[in-house]
Structures are given as C-alpha cells and as structure tokens.
Design a protein around this motif. Structure first.
Motif, mmCIF file in Angstrom:
data_model
loop_
_atom_site.group_PDB
_atom_site.id
_atom_site.type_symbol
_atom_site.label_atom_id
_atom_site.label_comp_id
_atom_site.label_asym_id
_atom_site.label_seq_id
_atom_site.Cartn_x
_atom_site.Cartn_y
_atom_site.Cartn_z
ATOM 1 N N UNK A 82 0.842 -1.198 0.000
ATOM 2 C CA UNK A 82 0.000 0.000 0.000
ATOM 3 C C UNK A 82 0.875 1.245 0.000
ATOM 4 N N UNK A 86 0.767 5.675 -0.387
ATOM 5 C CA UNK A 86 -0.006 6.900 -0.554
ATOM 6 C C UNK A 86 0.431 7.554 -1.851
ATOM 7 N N UNK A 99 -3.706 2.211 6.866
ATOM 8 C CA UNK A 99 -4.078 0.927 6.281
ATOM 9 C C UNK A 99 -3.218 -0.174 6.893
ATOM 10 N N UNK A 100 -3.826 -0.971 7.717
ATOM 11 C CA UNK A 100 -3.097 -2.078 8.335
ATOM 12 C C UNK A 100 -3.289 -3.325 7.488
ATOM 13 N N UNK A 114 -5.993 -4.067 4.457
ATOM 14 C CA UNK A 114 -5.451 -3.929 3.107
ATOM 15 C C UNK A 114 -5.992 -5.007 2.190
ATOM 16 N N UNK A 136 -7.161 7.016 3.138
ATOM 17 C CA UNK A 136 -6.326 5.911 3.595
ATOM 18 C C UNK A 136 -4.873 6.350 3.522
ATOM 19 N N UNK A 137 -4.149 6.138 4.599
ATOM 20 C CA UNK A 137 -2.735 6.517 4.613
ATOM 21 C C UNK A 137 -1.885 5.316 5.020
ATOM 22 N N UNK A 138 -0.599 5.427 4.715
ATOM 23 C CA UNK A 138 0.319 4.333 5.017
ATOM 24 C C UNK A 138 0.493 4.215 6.530
ATOM 25 N N UNK A 139 0.820 3.019 7.017
ATOM 26 C CA UNK A 139 0.993 2.839 8.459
ATOM 27 C C UNK A 139 2.109 3.720 9.004
#
Lengths: 146, 441
Positions: free
Chosen positions: A9, A11, B384-385, B389, B419-422
């Motif tokens: 994932x 951004x 987003x965990x 995901x 949604x953002x990165x962990x």
C-alpha cells in the motif's frame, strides 16, 4: 502453478515509490516485474520477486503494509491475436480477471503475462484443460535467469 | 394586545434585561432556592450528591451559597441516559431534543410547556436585543429536528411576531433564492454557513449588499472577531453572536445587543459562574475560566452548576445599551476535546468508535478539520493495516466508503476518509495526535 505476488500500500505522494524499491535493493532482492495501480489518493505496488518471503520480511520491517496474493503466469504467443485468443479462453471458461501485467522477458516468440484471477486455482485448472501454457514458479525463475 | 399596537424598538419582554442589580440578584436567589428544592426532591442524582455533602436545599441562604452545590457534567447526562435527570413526569414533557454525546449515545434533554414558553421568551429577547422585531422576516437556517437550534429560534421568532421562514439547513442554492425573493431582514445560522451562503450567492450573481437583509444571529459554533468583520464587510449586514447549549436550554442563553460587545447572559433565567477548569476554584468576574451555568427556571430538566467546558470570562462592566445582564467574552476554545463542525458537536472518541465498528479497523486515525470556501470539512485519515489492506483498488475504495458511512452514521457528518500508510500519522510522546484543526478563526 500458483505464484506469490506482493502488494504494497502506498499513498499517492512524491517519494513513496522509491523507498520500498530501495529497501528491497539494499536486501539484494531483484524485482522481476511489477505494476502500479493508482488512484488520486493511494496506490498499490504489485511485485513479483524470486524470494518473496524475504522481500515480504524486508518490507514489513520497513513499516509497509504488505499483502501476499496468488497470481498465475501464462505464456502468450507474441503474434497478432495472441492475447485475443487467450481472453477468448477466459470467456469460454468463465474465468474472471481482476488485473494483469506483463513480464519483460520473451522467449521463442512467446511473451509472459501475469494474471490475478478471482479464483486462481479454478483458473489454472480451466486453463490447463484448454491447453493454455501456465508457467510454474521453478520454470518461471529459470527463464528469468535466477 | 390591541390591533393598533405599533411595535417600537423596545419589546416589553426585554424589560427583564434591565432589572436593577439588587432586584436581579434577589430574583436569582429566590428562583435558585425553588429550583434546587425541586431538583433535590425529584432527581436522584442531585439528591445523592447533595446528601453526600450533607447539604439540604434550605442550607442555601444567599446567592453565593450556590458555590456549595455540586457540579454537573456532560457524562452525568450520558450515565443517566435517556430520562434519568428528568424532574417532571413524562406526561408533563412536551418536547425532546438531543445532541451528540461523547461515545455515540446522544444527550437527551426535555421540556415542559412552561419550559418551551421560557425558551421562546429568551429567544424573543435575543432577537429584540439585536433590533429584530415584529415586521421582520426571519430566515431560519438552523437545522430543524433533534438539534435545538432550528426549533429554538423558530418559536422565539414567532413569539416575537416576526415572519419566520423555517428553511432549516442545506440546499444552499435554494436558500440564496429564498433570501433574495422573500426579502428576509434577519438570518439565523452558523457563521461558517453564512460565509458559505455569501460565496454561493456570488456564484449565482446575488450580492448580499443588494438585499434587505440587515442582521445575522450567528451561533452554535465558535467564531472570531475577524470572522465578524469579514461577514459584515462582505454582506453589509450586522453579525451578532448568540450563545446556548442544549443541556441548559438551547440557543438563547446569552445574546449580543446592538453594541456587539459580547453576549449578555439572560441572568434571570441562567446563573453564570466562572471556575478554574483544573482546580474548580471559583474565579472573579474578568478572569478567564470555564463557564458554569445553573438553570433558574427549568422544570423538566433543571441543571445545577453545569460545566459547559467553554472557556470565557464574565464581564460585569456596564454596557452602553443599559442592560444589567453580565456579558461573556466570545468563546474561542473548550476545556475538553469536543469539536464543533458545521454546528455539530463531535468528540474524537465518537469517530474512533465509528472506525472500530468496521471489521479489521484499528484505532490508528487522525481527524483533520479544515474550512474550505467558508464550510467546515471533516477528513478522517486512517492507517491501512494488514487487516484492512485489500490488494485491489476496488476493495480499498469499498473500505473507504464503509468507513465514511460508519462515521456519518455515528456523528451525522459527512466525512472524507483518506487511507494513509501505516506509521505516517503524527505521534507525540508516544501518544497519537488525534485532531488537527486547521480552521483559521
């Protein structure tokens, strides 16, 4: 016949693409092929590497969210109609493609495509029944020179 | 009232605004004693708390003795949800309102017919204080429903004899058309919504300066002097600050007069104190602290020393208008983490519980409030965990929509979920920074 693909994932902002690739490079992991799915706000980087377990560990330790997905590599004739014939097989066998992307390696007039199906196992069975050449892990990485 | 009555600039109901101080204090004390007696007799929570201090209503001998009474806080309303603080039997209750609580459960308030009459009177006095009278057309864009703003302003304006347009909130284009075509002379809404109206009107070729509109009764959210200046410069109207909260009655607890020098508290109905929010020590007029309010006449739901969490100070200096009612300084911040977004009270804990209601969601989030083109925008950033995901864009978009729906169903506010990165959300001293308020007020 099933390959493991890593999805990361990301951004959608500057700098988010190089960092995971650099982390893999530092760990000596070579990326065989990749694809980027992107929206305005986020993206998914999909990778195929030889040592997927090691790559996954490297990415997790770097703080990325990683998912392992089953994908299938298929040989496609590098001639006009190669893809069309393949898709016609999919249609006849009612196989659903979620996404696909190619490998750069080519051999004896045949290209390699990577497919994500909604049901990979059923897809492999149907494809083999239709005499489509599905490339397994060992054969794949041999061709890719690993 | 005879048909020949000509409304002047002074409404008889406003007479209470000018009571000599000695009479006002005496009236406050008499009403306090009666209210505390009623609350003690009829509400278990108040009786237990007073008994715990060996305090009887009869022990109140002067107005200053109010400081002996225990405080009431918002969680008391939640803990007694829904009807536990009522001092009237249900048969005497004619209206409910509700506002959001800290955990998704609303805070319920209730009114007898006398309470509604009192409320209409303080709202009437609020309109009259800023020069709105019979003959005025009042465009009421506060939301009608469980929120006290809409119906509170509505009944007050009707009691005044003004012509009310009960347009409620939303549908901005129609609001602009009605404002222009009906020729409203006064408007009630949140100040941020009014800025939004000005902007939308300009896009529709309507200039507020060409309309008969002359007064805005703005409240339900904190705003600033610079916002007032901007509103007045861009629309040509006078902007007045009204203060209130559901737990006390709704809008109409305090209202600015024509001099726009801070809202006058309707002290014959609501007794104000300022305390240090940390030590609960009573502070003198002029000192900044938390506003504490006691209802002096409420029947269905009396409130004893209710901690509003609003930070302000009491101004006892005479106002040029001649009212003897003390004023509060404009409320700019709170002593808890409540956010007011588009007039709606929101606690970060509510948003957290909404996110956690979605399967696989973790409490890694950040709330970003911004003001874009005059309107509050709520963005919730969610990390987003691995559990959340999904490998497909469609799956992640579905997740966004699910989170967004959950936030909306709990808070009533539309939220943009990002949604953002962990591990990307700001953490300070190991503790996540939950709220970023970018609104410049």
């Amino acid at each position: 016949m099933i390959l493991k693909q890593l999805s990361v994932f990301l951004e959608n902002k500057p700098g988010t693409l190089s960092a995971p690739c650099r982390a893999l490079a530092d760990a000596g992991v070579n990326i065989q092929t990749f694809a980027l799915a992107d929206t305005q706000k986020f993206g998914i980087l999909r990778l195929v590497v030889h040592e997927w377990e090691k790559a996954r560990r490297v990415l997790l330790e770097g703080g990325w969210t990683v998912k392992v997905t089953d994908v299938v590599a298929i040989e496609v004739s590098d001639t006009p109609g190669g893809l069309a014939s393949l898709f016609e097989v999919f249609e006849r066998a009612s196989i659903n493609v979620e996404y696909m992307y190619p490998f750069t390696a080519k051999q004896e007039g045949k290209g390699l495509m990577l497919f994500r199906f909604d049901d990979p196992d059923a897809a492999v069975k149907a494809l083999q029944a239709n005499k489509v050449s599905v490339v397994g892990t060992v054969e794949l990485f041999k061709r890719l020179g690993n | 009232m005879s048909k020949n009555y000509q409304p002047g600039p002074f409404h008889p109901a406003s007479a209470m605004d000018y009571l000599p101080l000695s009479q006002l204090r005496d009236l406050q004390f008499q009403r306090l004693r009666a209210m505390v007696q009623r609350a003690y007799d009829r509400v278990g929570l108040f009786r237990q708390r007073m008994d715990a201090r060996s305090l009887k209503p009869a022990h109140l001998e002067t107005l200053d003795d109010i400081a002996k009474l225990p405080f009431t806080v918002k969680t008391d309303l939640r803990d007694t949800y829904p009807f536990g603080l009522f001092a009237s039997p249900l048969a005497e209750i004619v209206r409910f309102h509700a506002s959001t609580g800290t955990t998704g459960k609303p805070i319920v308030v209730a009114y007898t017919q006398e309470d509604l009459n009192d409320w209409a009177q303080v709202m009437l006095r609020s309109f009259a204080a800023c020069g709105v009278h019979r003959g005025d057309i009042v465009h009421n864009a506060y939301g009608y429903g469980l929120f006290t703003g809409g119906l509170g302003a509505h009944y007050g304006a009707e009691a005044l004899g003004a012509s009310v347009i009960p347009i409620s909130g939303g549908n901005t284009d129609r609001q602009v058309m009605v404002l222009r075509d009906f020729g409203a002379t006064a408007i009630c809404c949140t100040p941020s919504y009014f800025l939004h109206l000005i902007e939308r009107a300009a896009g529709m070729g309507v200039n507020f300066k060409d309309l008969p509109l002359r007064a805005g009764i703005f409240g339900a959210e904190p705003w600033t002097e610079s916002m007032r200046q901007r509103i007045e410069a861009e629309s040509g109207i006078k902007a007045y600050d009204i203060y209130g909260l559901s737990e006390i009655i709704g809008p109409g607890v305090a209202m600015e007069c024509l001099h726009q020098a801070g809202p006058h508290i309707f002290e014959d109905m609501f007794y104000p104190e300022i305390i240090d929010p940390e030590t609960c020590e009573l502070l003198s007029d002029g000192s900044e602290g938390e506003l504490v309010l006691t209802t002096l006449c409420k029947r269905a739901m009396p409130m004893i020393r209710y901690r509003t969490r609003d930070i302000t100070s009491l101004n006892s200096e005479p106002c040029a208008c001649g009212r003897t009612l003390r004023r509060i300084r404009r409320i700019g911040r709170r002593s808890d983490d409540m956010l007011i977004i588009r007039g709606v009270n929101v606690y970060p804990s509510q948003i957290e519980s909404a996110l956690l209601a979605v399967e696989g969601a973790q409490p890694h989030y950040q709330i970003v409030v911004d003001r874009q083109r005059g309107l509050d925008v709520l963005e919730v950033q969610v990390e987003v965990t691995a559990e959340l995901f999904s490998d497909t864009v469609g799956g992640l978009e579905k997740l966004q929509a699910k989170l967004s729906r959950s936030v909306e169903s709990v808070t009533g506010l539309r939220a943009e979920v990002r949604l953002v990165a962990p591990h990307t959300l700001q953490r300070s001293e190991g503790k996540a920074k939950r709220v970023i308020d970018k609104r410049k007020m």
